[in-house]
Design a protein around this motif. Structure first.
Motif, PDB file in Angstrom:
ATOM      1  N   GLY A 197       0.864  -0.837  -0.067  1.00  0.00           N
ATOM      2  CA  GLY A 197      -0.040   0.123  -0.519  1.00  0.00           C
ATOM      3  C   GLY A 197       1.271   1.356   0.503  1.00  0.00           C
ATOM      4  N   SER A 198       2.101   1.272   0.781  1.00  0.00           N
ATOM      5  CA  SER A 198       2.713   2.602   1.157  1.00  0.00           C
ATOM      6  C   SER A 198       3.625   2.635  -0.373  1.00  0.00           C
ATOM      7  CB  SER A 198       4.157   2.001   1.564  1.00  0.00           C
ATOM      8  OG  SER A 198       2.967   2.039   3.723  1.00  0.00           O
ATOM      9  N   ASN A 258       0.535   4.236  -2.827  1.00  0.00           N
ATOM     10  CA  ASN A 258       0.515   5.865  -2.514  1.00  0.00           C
ATOM     11  C   ASN A 258       1.913   6.580  -3.009  1.00  0.00           C
ATOM     12  OD1 ASN A 258      -2.153   5.321  -1.393  1.00  0.00           O
ATOM     13  ND2 ASN A 258      -1.022   4.634   0.929  1.00  0.00           N
ATOM     14  N   HIS A 301      -1.107   6.899   5.176  1.00  0.00           N
ATOM     15  CA  HIS A 301      -0.963   6.693   4.141  1.00  0.00           C
ATOM     16  C   HIS A 301       0.603   5.733   4.006  1.00  0.00           C
ATOM     17  CE1 HIS A 301      -4.438   8.347   2.311  1.00  0.00           C
ATOM     18  NE2 HIS A 301      -3.996  10.136   3.066  1.00  0.00           N
ATOM     19  N   SER A 307       1.005  11.783   6.269  1.00  0.00           N
ATOM     20  CA  SER A 307       0.432  11.012   7.037  1.00  0.00           C
ATOM     21  C   SER A 307       0.632  11.520   8.342  1.00  0.00           C
ATOM     22  CB  SER A 307       0.925   9.771   7.464  1.00  0.00           C
ATOM     23  OG  SER A 307       1.029   9.080   6.315  1.00  0.00           O
ATOM     24  N   PHE A 359      -5.411  13.573  -1.257  1.00  0.00           N
ATOM     25  CA  PHE A 359      -5.458  11.754  -1.001  1.00  0.00           C
ATOM     26  C   PHE A 359      -6.326  12.103   0.561  1.00  0.00           C
ATOM     27  CE2 PHE A 359      -1.032  10.985  -2.140  1.00  0.00           C
ATOM     28  CZ  PHE A 359      -1.350   9.379  -2.120  1.00  0.00           C
ATOM     29  N   GLU A 413      -8.506   9.127   2.360  1.00  0.00           N
ATOM     30  CA  GLU A 413      -9.231   7.422   2.797  1.00  0.00           C
ATOM     31  C   GLU A 413     -10.828   6.911   2.092  1.00  0.00           C
ATOM     32  OE1 GLU A 413      -7.390   5.341   6.249  1.00  0.00           O
ATOM     33  OE2 GLU A 413      -6.742   7.439   6.231  1.00  0.00           O
ATOM     34  N   ASP A 451      -7.199   6.430  -1.340  1.00  0.00           N
ATOM     35  CA  ASP A 451      -6.675   5.753  -0.284  1.00  0.00           C
ATOM     36  C   ASP A 451      -7.649   4.223  -0.212  1.00  0.00           C
ATOM     37  OD1 ASP A 451      -5.552   4.180   0.888  1.00  0.00           O
ATOM     38  OD2 ASP A 451      -3.890   5.934   2.098  1.00  0.00           O
ATOM     39  N   GLU A 452      -7.104   3.391  -1.075  1.00  0.00           N
ATOM     40  CA  GLU A 452      -8.550   2.459  -1.174  1.00  0.00           C
ATOM     41  C   GLU A 452      -8.292   1.230  -0.312  1.00  0.00           C
ATOM     42  OE1 GLU A 452     -12.355   1.801  -0.925  1.00  0.00           O
ATOM     43  OE2 GLU A 452     -12.098   2.743  -2.257  1.00  0.00           O
ATOM     44  N   VAL A 453      -6.897   1.892   0.412  1.00  0.00           N
ATOM     45  CA  VAL A 453      -5.783  -0.132   0.042  1.00  0.00           C
ATOM     46  C   VAL A 453      -6.518  -0.466   2.456  1.00  0.00           C
ATOM     47  CG1 VAL A 453      -3.416  -0.092   1.725  1.00  0.00           C
ATOM     48  CG2 VAL A 453      -3.779   1.631  -0.019  1.00  0.00           C
ATOM     49  N   THR A 497      -5.146   3.952  -5.069  1.00  0.00           N
ATOM     50  CA  THR A 497      -5.045   3.500  -4.479  1.00  0.00           C
ATOM     51  C   THR A 497      -5.257   2.110  -3.800  1.00  0.00           C
ATOM     52  OG1 THR A 497      -4.396   3.816  -2.258  1.00  0.00           O
ATOM     53  CG2 THR A 497      -2.673   5.178  -4.593  1.00  0.00           C
TER      54      THR A 497
END
Ligand SMILES: Cc1ncc(COP(=O)(O)O)c(C=O)c1O
Length: 1006
Positions: free
Chosen positions: A683-684, A687, A711, A721, A783, A785, A818-820, A845
Motif C-alpha cells: 500500500g505504501s 501511495n 497513508h 500521514s 489524498f 481514505e 486510498d482504498e488500501v 490506490t
C-alpha cells in the motif's frame, strides 16, 4: 484303505540293490549304495555311487495308485520346462514306472529322481535371505501351477488344510488347553476358510512344502522335494503349509511372516480374500499335524517320522491361539498394500466431513491445552515404580503452570508407562506394545464425558486389571447399512456401568460417563482414553489401545487419529518453541519498534478462514485482519500461487497472459474511466507512486491530506500521514503538506449537533486550498481514505467527497482515494468504499486484501494521467505485477465472486452493527458510537457523556477479549476506537460470539 493305513514297503536292501543293477543300466555300478530317507508311507533312499549322492529312489506304498504317480511324473516333466522353477525341483530320471515286489510280495512302483544336494530347511539357520528365497520359490511355484492341471489331482487328501471336517471327531484325542485350542481352530476354520472358500482361487498345489521338503544351500532355498501330496486345492494352501512349518520354533513371528509373504506376493499376488483364510489355513494344517501325529503314533508306534513336527506344531499352536485372527489378516493385508477393512474410506470421509459435539462440557478448541508427554523423556513417566497419585499431582501442577485447563496425551506416542507382561508383543516378544493408538484427555476425576456422536452401546464392562481400561464403554456408530465404526472410552468411573446398558441408544452430546479415579480406572492418573475403531476384530470386552512399533501402519488404519472427532488443531501436536524463547530471540534480532499485540502475546501455529490457532491448540476469532480478506490460508489462493510459481514467475518486462487477464478483471471493477493499472507490492508503494504520478501530472508538490490520516511508511508518506508525523517520534508537518480537519461529528471542531457540521468541514478544505494558493503554491492532489481507518473508522459524511473533489478539481489538482483498507467488497454495499459517495477519483490506490496476504498492491488511474506520467522515465518494479502476484490477485477476485463475499460482508455487517448498537444501548455511557460499513466497523469508547475518549477501557477490552479467544485492536487518534475488520468468511455466529462476550465483559466491569 488308504496309503496312510497301509504299511510302507518292506525292503531287503541287498535284494533291492541287485534289482536296481538289473533294471537300470546306469546304476549297474560297482560302488552303488543306498541310504534310507525319512518317509511317512513310502520307502525312499539316497542312491550313492562311489559315495557320491546322485539320485533319490522312491519305492511307493503298495497302495499308491499308478495314476497318481503318473501325475507326479507329468508335473515334474512340465515344471522342469518352466524357467522360473526348473532349477528348484528334481528331474525325473526313470523313463517308466517299474514295479518292485517287496519282501511280502506286494507290488510297489519305483521312481528315480535327481538328487538336490543341500541341507534340509528344518535344520538350517533361519535368516532374512533364506525366508525371502523361500517366499519367492513358492510364489514361482504357485504362478506356474496356475496353468497346469491333471485329472488325478481332483481328490480328497487328509493333509489338505482347506478341508479338515473329517478330523473334527478327533478333537476328543485332547484335553484341557489343547482341546480348547483345537476347538478354536475348528471354529475359525468354519468362518475364515469354509465360508470364504468361494472367494479363493483354486489350482494344482504342491501340498507339502514343509521344512523337510525344502533344500537349502548358502542361506537360500534351492530345492523343493516330494510331489506326492499334489492336489487341486486353494492356491493359497501352499503358502499356508509352508508357513505352518517356517514359523515353528520362531520367537519372532513377525519377520518370517513379513519376509516370506512379501516375497511370495511380489511374484504372485495374494488376493484380498486369500488373506482372510491364510492364517486359519496355517492353524488348520497344524491341527492336522497334531491330530495325525496322535492318531498315527497309536497305530505305528515305531515310525518316528510321523511325530516329527508334533511338539513344534503344538508350541506354535499355543502361540497363535493367543493372537486375534483378524490381527494377522489386517497386518498381512496392510503389508501387501491392500486396504485393511472395506469401510476405511467411507469412515474416514464421514469423520472428515461431519461436525461432532464436544466430548467434555466445553469445546476443546476454545480452551488452552498442554501436551502430556509420556515418552522416555517424559517428566511424568520417569519413575520405575508406578504411582498414579504422584503422577497425577505432577500433571496438575504442570497444567496450571502452563495456564491450561486440560492435558492431551498423544496419538501414536511411544510411551514409557506400559508395564507388565500384557504389553509384550505376541508377534515378537522382543518388542513391547507401547505406542498409544488413542488420545488421552487428562482432567479431574468426575469430569463428564459426552458422546460426540449418535451411537449404541456395544460394550459396557469393567476391565478391572491394573494398567487396563477399568470401566469401559464402546459405542457403535452406523453410517449406512454397510458401514459402521466404533469409539472406545476407557478409564471411566463405575457409575456408567450401573446407569447404562448394552444396546442403549446414545444421542450426540449426551453425557455418557465420567472420568474415573485411580485405582478403579486401571490405576492411572485420571484421564479419558478415547479411540476410534473401524473394526472390532471380534473383541467382546476390550480393544487394544497400544501397539508395537511394527504394527503401527496397520493399527493406524484400524484406529485412525481420534482427533478426526476431537478437532484439535493439528499444529498443536507438532513440537514447537515456547513463546517466551521466541520473544527473547525476536527482541535480539528484530527492531523493537515492531509492536507485539496484547499484554499476553500470542504465538500462532496455523490458521483457516477467520480463525487462528495458537500453541495451546486454542482457536482465536480473527476480527482485525482485513489482509486475509477471503480467509486465512484459503486453498484456492494457495493453489493459484503454487501452480503459477511452479511454472513461471517473471517480471513485467516480459509478456505473460496472466497479467493481462488479471488487469482486465481488476479494472472491470472500476468506473470505465479508470482503465489503467500499475502493479506494486505494498500500500505504501502504491501511495508513493500515486503521489509521484500526481506530481508529474500537475507539476506541483503540495498535497492536501485529512487530519489523522495514515497513508504508508515510506519517507514521503510519513510526511503525508498526520497520524505519524504528529505522533511520538514524528517530525511534524512539512511545508508542502496541508492538513484539513477530520470530519468527526463526535470530537471534531464541528459536531453532529451543528446542523451545518458537514459544510463546515468542506469549508475547511476550501480554506486550506485558498491558503495554498495565497502562498503562491499549487496543489497537486488531495489524498483521502474512503473510510478513515487510523482516524478511528470514521465514515465520511454525505456530500463531503463530492464537494471537496469539486474544490480540488477546480484547481486542476487530482483526487486520490486510498482504498488500501477498505476495498474488494469489504464495505458490503459497494465493491469500493468511494462508490457510495458518488464520485469518480482520478487515482485509486489498493493494497492489503488484494493478495490475501501475498504482497501485491496497485495504482489505478486514467489513460490520460498515465500517459502524462509516461514521460520517458521507465517505470519498473522488480516484483510488482510478477506472474505469481497476478495469479494470486486473480484468484482473490475469483474467490470473492464465487463465494459471494461482498454480499456476505453486507449481510453479516448489518447484523453485527445491529447487535453492537444494542450493546451501545445497554452501555450508553461507555460507547458513544458504533459505525461502519459492511465488515469495516468501529466502536468508539468514551469515559462519560461528554464523549471523552476512553483509551484505557478500549485497551482493557481487547486484552480481556483476547483471553476469551477474540482478536481485536484499537485505533483512532486517541486509541479509544475498537476496530473490527475480520476476514470475510466471518459469520453471524461469530458476530454473536463477539457481541455476547463484549456485552458480558462490559456488564462485569460496570
Ligand atoms: C489507509 C492505508 N494506506 C496505506 C497503507 C500502507 O500499506 P502497506 O502497509 O501495505 O505499505 C496502510 C497500512 O496500514 C493504510 O491503512
Amino acid at each position: 484303505m488308504s496309503v496312510f493305513n497301509s504299511l510302507p514297503p518292506k525292503i531287503n536292501q541287498y535284494h533291492l540293490i541287485k534289482w536296481l543293477r538289473a533294471n537300470y543300466p546306469f546304476l549297474n555300478k560297482k560302488n552303488l549304495s543306498l541310504n534310507i530317507l525319512n518317509s511317512e508311507r513310502d520307502k525312499n533312499y539316497l542312491i550313492k555311487v562311489n559315495k557320491k549322492s546322485l539320485y533319490v529312489l522312491k519305492i511307493s506304498n503298495p497302495l499308491e495308485s499308478k495314476n497318481f504317480l503318473e501325475m507326479q511324473d507329468f508335473l515334474l516333466t512340465n515344471l522342469n520346462s518352466r524357467a522360473s522353477i526348473k532349477d528348484f525341483i528334481p528331474k525325473k530320471i526313470h523313463s517308466t514306472l517299474n514295479i518292485y515286489k517287496d519282501e511280502i510280495g506286494r507290488s510297489c512302483y519305483v521312481r528315480i529322481l535327481s538328487y538336490i544336494e543341500g541341507q534340509i530347511y528344518a535344520k538350517s539357520k533361519s535368516s532374512k535371505e533364506l525366508e525371502l528365497s523361500l517366499g519367492s520359490l513358492l510364489g514361482n511355484l504357485s504362478k506356474e501351477l496356475q496353468n497346469l492341471g491333471h485329472a488325478s489331482s481332483f481328490r480328497k487328501f487328509e493333509w489338505d488344510p482347506s478341508s479338515i471336517d473329517w478330523i473334527k471327531k478327533d478333537t476328543n484325542l485332547f484335553k484341557g488347553k489343547r482341546k480348547t485350542i483345537i476347538n478354536n481352530n475348528f471354529q475359525e476354520y468354519e468362518y475364515f476358510v469354509k465360508k470364504n472358500k468361494n472367494n479363493l482361487r483354486f489350482s494344482l498345489t504342491h501340498g507339502d512344502a514343509n521344512n523337510y521338503n525344502l533344500v537349502v544351500k548358502n542361506n537360500k532355498v534351492i530345492g523343493l522335494l516330494d510331489f506326492g501330496d499334489m492336489i487341486f486345492a486353494p492356491t493359497i494352501n501352499d503358502l499356508a503349509i509352508t508357513l505352518s512349518y517356517a514359523l515353528m520354533n520362531k520367537s519372532d513371528l513377525y519377520s518370517p511372516l513379513k519376509n516370506i509373504i512379501l516375497s511370495y506376493h511380489n511374484i504372485f499376488s495374494i488376493t484380498f480374500d486369500e488373506f482372510f483364510s491364510l492364517m486359519s489355513l496355517v492353524k488348520s494344517r497344524l491341527t492336522i499335524t497334531v491330530i495325525m501325529a496322535a492318531k498315527q503314533r497309536k497305530k505305528f508306534p515305531n515310525n518316528t517320522y510321523l511325530g516329527i513336527s508334533e511338539k513344534d506344531a503344538w508350541s506354535l499352536l499355543y502361540k497363535l491361539d493367543k493372537i486375534n485372527p483378524y490381527l494377522f489378516i489386517y497386518f498381512l493385508r496392510d503389508l501387501c498394500d491392500y486396504p485393511i477393512t472395506n469401510n476405511y474410506s467411507k469412515v474416514i470421509d464421514y469423520l472428515k466431513n461431519n461436525k461432532f459435539s464436544n466430548i467434555l462440557d466445553f469445546d476443546l478448541i476454545k480452551i488452552n491445552k498442554s501436551t502430556i508427554y509420556l515418552n522416555s523423556e517424559s517428566i511424568f513417566a520417569k519413575n520405575s515404580t508406578h504411582n498414579p497419585k504422584s503422577i497425577s499431582k505432577k500433571i496438575n501442577s504442570y497444567l496450571s503452570k502452563n495456564n491450561s485447563s486440560i492435558g492431551i496425551g498423544l496419538y501414536r506416542e511411544k510411551r514409557n508407562v506400559y508395564k507388565g507382561k500384557n504389553y509384550v508383543s505376541l508377534l515378537n516378544p522382543n518388542t513391547r506394545r507401547d505406542i498409544h493408538i488413542g488420545i488421552d484427555i487428562f482432567s479431574s476425576a468426575g469430569t463428564f464425558i459426552h458422546s460426540p456422536l449418535n451411537g449404541k452401546i456395544l460394550i459396557l464392562t469393567n476391565n478391572a486389571f491394573e494398567f487396563d481400561y477399568g470401566p469401559t464403554i464402546v459405542l457403535e456408530h452406523t453410517i449406512d447399512k454397510k458401514n459402521r465404526f466404533y469409539t472406545i472410552y476407557g478409564h471411566l468411573s463405575k457409575k456408567c456401568l450401573k446407569l447404562l446398558h448394552v444396546g442403549q441408544q446414545i444421542r450426540k452430546g449426551q453425557v455418557l460417563a465420567e472420568i474415573g479415579n485411580f485405582p478403579i480406572n486401571g490405576n492411572w492418573p485420571p484421564h479419558l482414553h478415547f479411540q476410534i475403531i473401524l473394526n472390532m476384530m471380534g473383541e467382546k470386552e476390550n480393544f487394544p489401545g497400544v501397539s508395537e512399533d511394527i504394527l503401527i501402519p496397520m493399527w493406524s488404519k484400524i484406529s485412525p487419529d481420534p482427533n478426526l472427532i476431537l478437532g484439535i488443531p493439528n499444529s498443536f501436536f507438532k513440537k514447537h518453541k515456547h513463546i517466551a524463547n521466541l520473544i527473547t530471540k525476536r527482541r535480539s534480532h528484530v527492531s523493537n519498534n515492531l509492536s507485539i499485540s496484547y499484554n499476553k502475546p500470542l504465538q500462532f501455529l496455523e490458521a483457516k478462514g477467520q480463525y487462528l490457532y495458537d500453541d495451546k491448540g486454542r482457536q482465536y476469532l480473527d476480527c482485525v485482519n482485513n489482509i486475509s480478506h477471503v480467509g486465512h490460508c484459503h486453498p484456492k489462493i494457495h493453489e493459484a500461487l503454487v501452480n503459477q510459481n511452479e511454472k513461471l514467475n517473471t517480471n513485467t518486462r516480459y509478456i505473460y497472459k496472466i497479467m493481462n487477464d488479471y488487469s482486465e478483471k481488476l479494472l472491470s471493477k472500476f468506473p470505465k474511466k479508470l482503465d489503467t493499472v500499475f502493479f506494486v507490492c505494498t500500500g505504501s508503494e502504491a501511495n508513493d507512486l500515486a503521489y509521484r504520478i500526481a506530481q508529474t501530472y500537475t507539476h506541483s508538490r503540495d498535497v492536501l491530506v485529512i487530519d489523522n490520516a495514515y497513508h504508508g511508511h515510506t519517507n514521503t508518506l510519513i510526511d503525508l500521514s498526520p497520524y505519524k508525523f504528529k505522533g511520538k517520534g514524528g517530525k511534524g508537518q512539512k511545508d508542502h503538506v496541508h492538513v484539513t480537519k477530520m470530519p468527526d461529528g463526535i470530537r471534531g471542531d464541528w459536531k453532529y449537533k451543528n446542523k451545518f457540521w458537514i459544510k463546515e468541514y468542506i469549508k475547511d478544505v476550501q480554506k486550506i486550498i485558498d491558503q495554498i494558493y495565497s502562498n503562491n503554491k499549487k496543489l497537486s492532489c488531495f489524498f483521502v481514505e474512503s473510510i478513515l481507518g487510523c482516524g478511528g473508522q470514521i465514515i465520511l459524511p454525505p456530500n463531503y467527497l463530492k464537494e471537496t473533489f469539486k474544490l480540488v478539481r477546480k484547481k486542476n489538482a487530482l483526487c486520490i482515494i486510498d482504498e488500501v483498507q477498505t476495498g474488494f467488497g469489504r464495505v458490503g454495499n459497494n465493491f469500493w468504499g468511494f462508490e457510495e459517495h458518488g464520485v469518480v477519483p482520478d487515482i485509486i490506490t489498493l493494497g492489503k486484501p488484494m493478495g490475501n496476504g501475498h504482497p501485491i498492491a496497485a495504482v489505478v488511474t486514467t489513460k490520460e494521467i498515465a500517459n502524462v506520467f509516461n514521460n520517458g522515465m521507465e517505470y519498473f518494479n522488480s516484483f510488482g505485477g510478477n506472474s505469481v502476484s497476478c495469479a494470486v490477485g486473480n484468484a482473490v477476485l475469483e474467490v470473492i465472486e464465487n463465494e459471494q463475499l461482498q454480499k456476505r460482508a453486507l449481510d453479516v455487517g448489518k447484523y453485527f452493527l445491529n447487535s453492537l448498537n444494542l450493546i451501545k444501548k445497554n452501555h450508553p455511557k461507555l460507547i458513544s458510537e458504533v459505525r461502519g460499513r459492511g465488515l469495516f466497523i468501529g466502536i468508539d469508547f468514551v469515559k462519560n457523556s461528554k464523549n471523552e475518549p476512553n483509551k484505557k477501557l478500549a485497551s482493557l477490552i481487547i486484552n480481556k477479549l483476547r483471553n476469551q479467544g477474540i482478536l481485536l485492536s484499537t485505533d483512532g487518534p486517541y486509541h479509544n476506537v475498537i476496530k473490527i475488520k475480520p476476514p470475510l468468511p466471518f459469520t453471524k455466529e461469530d458476530s454473536d460470539f463477539v457481541s455476547q462476550e463484549l456485552d458480558q465483559l462490559l456488564r462485569s466491569l460496570y
